[in-house]
Design an enzyme around this catalytic site. Sequence first.
Site, PDB file in Angstrom:
ATOM      1  N   HIS A  79      -8.515  -1.360   9.746  1.00 49.63           N
ATOM      2  CA  HIS A  79      -7.853  -0.073   9.585  1.00 49.63           C
ATOM      3  C   HIS A  79      -8.783   1.097   9.918  1.00 49.63           C
ATOM      4  CE1 HIS A  79      -6.114   3.309   7.216  1.00 49.63           C
ATOM      5  NE2 HIS A  79      -5.014   2.845   7.770  1.00 49.63           N
TER       6      HIS A  79
ATOM      7  N   ASN B 130     -10.240  -6.268  13.405  1.00 53.32           N
ATOM      8  CA  ASN B 130      -8.826  -6.552  13.142  1.00 53.32           C
ATOM      9  C   ASN B 130      -7.963  -5.551  13.934  1.00 53.32           C
ATOM     10  OD1 ASN B 130      -6.183  -6.376  11.975  1.00 53.32           O
ATOM     11  ND2 ASN B 130      -6.932  -7.499  10.188  1.00 53.32           N
TER      12      ASN B 130
ATOM     13  N   ASP C 142      -4.550  -5.443  13.956  1.00 45.11           N
ATOM     14  CA  ASP C 142      -3.168  -5.349  13.452  1.00 45.11           C
ATOM     15  C   ASP C 142      -2.538  -3.982  13.709  1.00 45.11           C
ATOM     16  OD1 ASP C 142      -3.521  -7.853  12.390  1.00 45.11           O
ATOM     17  OD2 ASP C 142      -3.556  -7.195  10.292  1.00 45.11           O
ATOM     18  N   HIS C 143      -3.337  -2.922  13.485  1.00 51.19           N
ATOM     19  CA  HIS C 143      -2.702  -1.605  13.468  1.00 51.19           C
ATOM     20  C   HIS C 143      -2.506  -0.995  14.850  1.00 51.19           C
ATOM     21  CE1 HIS C 143      -2.230  -2.182   9.360  1.00 51.19           C
ATOM     22  NE2 HIS C 143      -3.534  -2.300   9.148  1.00 51.19           N
TER      23      HIS C 143
ATOM     24  N   HIS D 195       3.794  -6.279  12.325  1.00 48.54           N
ATOM     25  CA  HIS D 195       2.905  -5.748  13.383  1.00 48.54           C
ATOM     26  C   HIS D 195       2.626  -6.810  14.448  1.00 48.54           C
ATOM     27  CE1 HIS D 195       0.042  -7.402  10.517  1.00 48.54           C
ATOM     28  NE2 HIS D 195      -0.051  -6.319   9.781  1.00 48.54           N
TER      29      HIS D 195
ATOM     30  N   ARG E 139       7.795   2.075  17.263  1.00 51.55           N
ATOM     31  CA  ARG E 139       8.756   2.622  18.217  1.00 51.55           C
ATOM     32  C   ARG E 139       9.382   1.554  19.109  1.00 51.55           C
ATOM     33  NH1 ARG E 139       8.173   8.328  18.977  1.00 51.55           N
ATOM     34  NH2 ARG E 139       9.708   8.105  20.632  1.00 51.55           N
TER      35      ARG E 139
ATOM     36  N   HIS F 214      -3.389 -10.646  11.917  1.00 50.98           N
ATOM     37  CA  HIS F 214      -2.622 -11.213  10.808  1.00 50.98           C
ATOM     38  C   HIS F 214      -1.176 -11.359  11.262  1.00 50.98           C
ATOM     39  CE1 HIS F 214      -1.667 -10.771   6.191  1.00 50.98           C
ATOM     40  NE2 HIS F 214      -1.008 -11.773   6.749  1.00 50.98           N
TER      41      HIS F 214
ATOM     42  N   ARG G 262       2.018 -11.764  10.109  1.00 49.08           N
ATOM     43  CA  ARG G 262       2.766 -11.728   8.843  1.00 49.08           C
ATOM     44  C   ARG G 262       4.115 -12.409   8.999  1.00 49.08           C
ATOM     45  NH1 ARG G 262       1.718  -8.597   4.432  1.00 49.08           N
ATOM     46  NH2 ARG G 262      -0.293  -7.518   4.484  1.00 49.08           N
TER      47      ARG G 262
ATOM     48  N   HIS H 186     -11.828  -6.218   3.958  1.00 49.27           N
ATOM     49  CA  HIS H 186     -10.668  -5.465   3.484  1.00 49.27           C
ATOM     50  C   HIS H 186     -11.097  -4.107   2.943  1.00 49.27           C
ATOM     51  CE1 HIS H 186      -6.364  -5.216   2.994  1.00 49.27           C
ATOM     52  NE2 HIS H 186      -6.655  -4.341   2.067  1.00 49.27           N
TER      53      HIS H 186
ATOM     54  N   THR I 179      -2.639  -6.357   2.172  1.00 48.73           N
ATOM     55  CA  THR I 179      -3.018  -7.446   1.262  1.00 48.73           C
ATOM     56  C   THR I 179      -3.653  -6.865  -0.002  1.00 48.73           C
ATOM     57  OG1 THR I 179      -3.483  -8.699   3.249  1.00 48.73           O
ATOM     58  CG2 THR I 179      -4.249  -9.643   1.175  1.00 48.73           C
TER      59      THR I 179
HETATM   60  C1  LIG Z   1      -6.260 -10.374   4.587  1.00 45.93           C
HETATM   61  C2  LIG Z   1      -6.767  -9.030   4.738  1.00 45.93           C
HETATM   62  O1  LIG Z   1      -7.689  -8.634   4.169  1.00 45.93           O
HETATM   63  C3  LIG Z   1      -6.187  -8.040   5.602  1.00 45.93           C
HETATM   64  O2  LIG Z   1      -6.859  -7.819   6.750  1.00 45.93           O
HETATM   65  C4  LIG Z   1      -4.805  -8.183   5.968  1.00 45.93           C
HETATM   66  O3  LIG Z   1      -4.691  -8.928   7.126  1.00 45.93           O
HETATM   67  C5  LIG Z   1      -4.302  -6.862   6.182  1.00 45.93           C
HETATM   68  O4  LIG Z   1      -2.990  -6.951   6.548  1.00 45.93           O
HETATM   69  P1  LIG Z   1      -2.398  -5.651   7.157  1.00 45.93           P
HETATM   70  O5  LIG Z   1      -3.077  -5.481   8.505  1.00 45.93           O
HETATM   71  O6  LIG Z   1      -0.953  -5.937   7.264  1.00 45.93           O
HETATM   72  O7  LIG Z   1      -2.756  -4.526   6.247  1.00 45.93           O
HETATM   73  N1  LIG Z   2      -9.570  -9.494   6.307  1.00 47.65           N
HETATM   74  C1  LIG Z   2      -9.839  -8.105   6.354  1.00 47.65           C
HETATM   75  C2  LIG Z   2      -9.439  -7.536   7.650  1.00 47.65           C
HETATM   76  O1  LIG Z   2      -9.164  -8.247   8.584  1.00 47.65           O
HETATM   77  C3  LIG Z   2      -9.433  -6.071   7.850  1.00 47.65           C
HETATM   78  O2  LIG Z   2      -8.941  -5.376   6.762  1.00 47.65           O
HETATM   79  P1  LIG Z   2      -8.832  -3.778   6.891  1.00 47.65           P
HETATM   80  O3  LIG Z   2     -10.162  -3.265   7.403  1.00 47.65           O
HETATM   81  O4  LIG Z   2      -7.745  -3.477   7.890  1.00 47.65           O
HETATM   82  O5  LIG Z   2      -8.543  -3.301   5.507  1.00 47.65           O
END
Ligand SMILES: CC(=O)[C@@H](O)[C@H](O)COP(=O)(O)O
Ligand SMILES: NCC(=O)COP(=O)(O)O
Length: 251
Positions: free
Chosen positions: A220, A13, A15-16, A56, A24, A49, A51, A197, A107
């Site tokens: 994460h 993932n 996202d971060h 992000h 920024r 994700h 959102r 997660h 989430t």
């Molecule tokens: C659905 C899930 O488990 C997460 O991965 C979610 O996508 C996290 O969202 P954030 O990256 O915004 O924390």
């Molecule tokens: N669905 C879980 C995911 O994509 C990653 O979650 P996290 O490791 O960022 O908590």
Amino acid sequence: MSDASNEILLGVNIDHIATLRQSRGTLYPEPIQAALLAEQAGADSITLHLREDRRHIQDRDVAMLHDILQTRMNLEMAVTDEMLAIAEKIQPADCCLVPERREELTTEGGLDVKGQRTRIAEACRRLADAGVRVSLFIDAEPEQIAAAADCGAPVIEIHTGHYADADSAAGQQREFVKIAEAVEHGVAAGLQVNAGHGLHYHNVSRIAALPAIRELNIGHAIIARSLFTGLEEAVREMKRLMVNARVNQGV
Ligand SMILES: CC(=O)[C@@H](O)[C@H](O)COP(=O)(O)O
Ligand SMILES: NCC(=O)COP(=O)(O)O
């Protein structure tokens, strides 16, 4: 990506990476660069994700990644008309439907499939018609698993956040047992079972060792570790822990 049935797959993932960019309003760090490095280091898919508040990942990230990824895109999104229209247009390989609250930091739990059966069944149908494989992100509850199967979703992702957040060994053990039972329920219902997660380098092995889990989605912890080791090493180390746990299971 091979299809060997006992293989455990890692969805990274990203996202971060986008969280840091958006903090920024810069052009960097680039989530696309991260996705390509993660693939190169052994990720089997890339999770992102989109959102509703676009905190992000941005629409442009989804569109560009769709054209570039060499593995699968797993697009996480809320069950809204806006998001369904985006998924129908982009047609990611996988779409994971998740609950969403504006105020949450991340989430907080699984989708209430049982309580929103009609709406979710309709979303599953729309996405399947668009050629998208649907996954439902749910808590490790038998009634949610049964509802997911009823809705026609081929895949579920069991929410491991309560396991990850447990503040005692006994609490973590209780959550682990629930997850292990949910995995068996899911497989018995004919579903592919993924999980994710809150998983990190110190809690992933027990989950990865559950033989019927197909894929773990982890973000994460990998992105955090990449600050110190580089992203490729962070992905490789997570995959190594998962594969070792699977190989050693039952020994
Ligand atoms: C659905 C899930 O488990 C997460 O991965 C979610 O996508 C996290 O969202 P954030 O990256 O915004 O924390
Ligand atoms: N669905 C879980 C995911 O994509 C990653 O979650 P996290 O490791 O960022 O908590």
